[in-house]
Scaffold this motif. Sequence first.
Motif, PDB file in Angstrom:
ATOM      1  N   ASN A 103      14.957  33.552 -12.459  1.00 30.27           N
ATOM      2  CA  ASN A 103      14.502  34.731 -11.715  1.00 30.27           C
ATOM      3  C   ASN A 103      13.043  35.081 -11.980  1.00 30.27           C
ATOM      4  O   ASN A 103      12.625  36.205 -11.727  1.00 30.27           O
ATOM      5  CB  ASN A 103      15.388  35.937 -12.056  1.00 30.27           C
ATOM      6  N   ARG A 104      12.260  34.148 -12.489  1.00 27.11           N
ATOM      7  CA  ARG A 104      10.862  34.447 -12.845  1.00 27.11           C
ATOM      8  C   ARG A 104      10.051  34.963 -11.672  1.00 27.11           C
ATOM      9  O   ARG A 104       9.295  35.911 -11.814  1.00 27.11           O
ATOM     10  CB  ARG A 104      10.192  33.218 -13.423  1.00 27.11           C
ATOM     11  N   ALA A 105      10.173  34.343 -10.523  1.00 22.36           N
ATOM     12  CA  ALA A 105       9.372  34.770  -9.361  1.00 22.36           C
ATOM     13  C   ALA A 105       9.707  36.214  -8.990  1.00 22.36           C
ATOM     14  O   ALA A 105       8.809  37.026  -8.736  1.00 22.36           O
ATOM     15  CB  ALA A 105       9.607  33.839  -8.179  1.00 22.36           C
ATOM     16  N   ARG A 106      10.966  36.550  -8.984  1.00 19.31           N
ATOM     17  CA  ARG A 106      11.374  37.919  -8.678  1.00 19.31           C
ATOM     18  C   ARG A 106      10.848  38.886  -9.730  1.00 19.31           C
ATOM     19  O   ARG A 106      10.288  39.936  -9.404  1.00 19.31           O
ATOM     20  CB  ARG A 106      12.902  38.017  -8.609  1.00 19.31           C
ATOM     21  N   ASP A 107      10.992  38.521 -10.988  1.00 19.36           N
ATOM     22  CA  ASP A 107      10.569  39.405 -12.069  1.00 19.36           C
ATOM     23  C   ASP A 107       9.053  39.611 -12.066  1.00 19.36           C
ATOM     24  O   ASP A 107       8.572  40.723 -12.268  1.00 19.36           O
ATOM     25  CB  ASP A 107      11.026  38.848 -13.418  1.00 19.36           C
ATOM     26  N   SER A 134       7.153  39.391  -9.440  1.00 19.11           N
ATOM     27  CA  SER A 134       6.822  40.215  -8.277  1.00 19.11           C
ATOM     28  C   SER A 134       7.106  41.688  -8.547  1.00 19.11           C
ATOM     29  O   SER A 134       6.346  42.560  -8.110  1.00 19.11           O
ATOM     30  CB  SER A 134       7.562  39.734  -7.027  1.00 19.11           C
ATOM     31  N   ILE A 135       8.158  41.987  -9.280  1.00 17.71           N
ATOM     32  CA  ILE A 135       8.443  43.373  -9.658  1.00 17.71           C
ATOM     33  C   ILE A 135       7.338  43.902 -10.564  1.00 17.71           C
ATOM     34  O   ILE A 135       6.850  45.017 -10.385  1.00 17.71           O
ATOM     35  CB  ILE A 135       9.831  43.490 -10.339  1.00 17.71           C
TER      36      ILE A 135
END
Length: 167
Positions: A109-113, A115-116
């Motif tokens: 989930n690195r990309a999501r994290d 982006s947050i």
Amino acid sequence: MALFYLLYYLKDHIGVANPDEGVMLLTVIYAVCTIITAIVGGSLSDKLHRRKIFVIIASWSVSSATIVMAWAETLAPVIIAAVILGLAWGVFTSVDQALINEALPSEKNRARDVSIMTLTVGITNMLSGGIAALALNYLGGYPGLYLLCGGVCILGSLLVVPVRSSR
């Protein structure tokens, strides 16, 4: 915040005759110092496998630069603050990003994290103008604004201490 209001700070608080030139001078000093320490600080952090101590020292250094700006009455201490701020910010930005990546809960989930995190930084930057206006009005002008910035830097450095996934 130290840079967002620089023109007005130099014009209204320091009384620089040509604040545009002052902003240019301080920006060049800040940028050169930032670039140098971003490369050196990031490399040294990687070599030593340490992140938190770099982020903490950089945060305290940014705080010290804002304190210098709070008490400055002439351009000379502001130039010193620009050097300190640039040196500290270069280290902070390079090493803080590495610390954040190490602290993310999973590679999946690195990309999501990230982006947050980027969104929270953007929101913070949007709110900072309103907070600065309040500080300028209710905390005694530029000294109050820069002391508030210094305090927030110290608080931020303390919030890094509990991060367990990075040394």
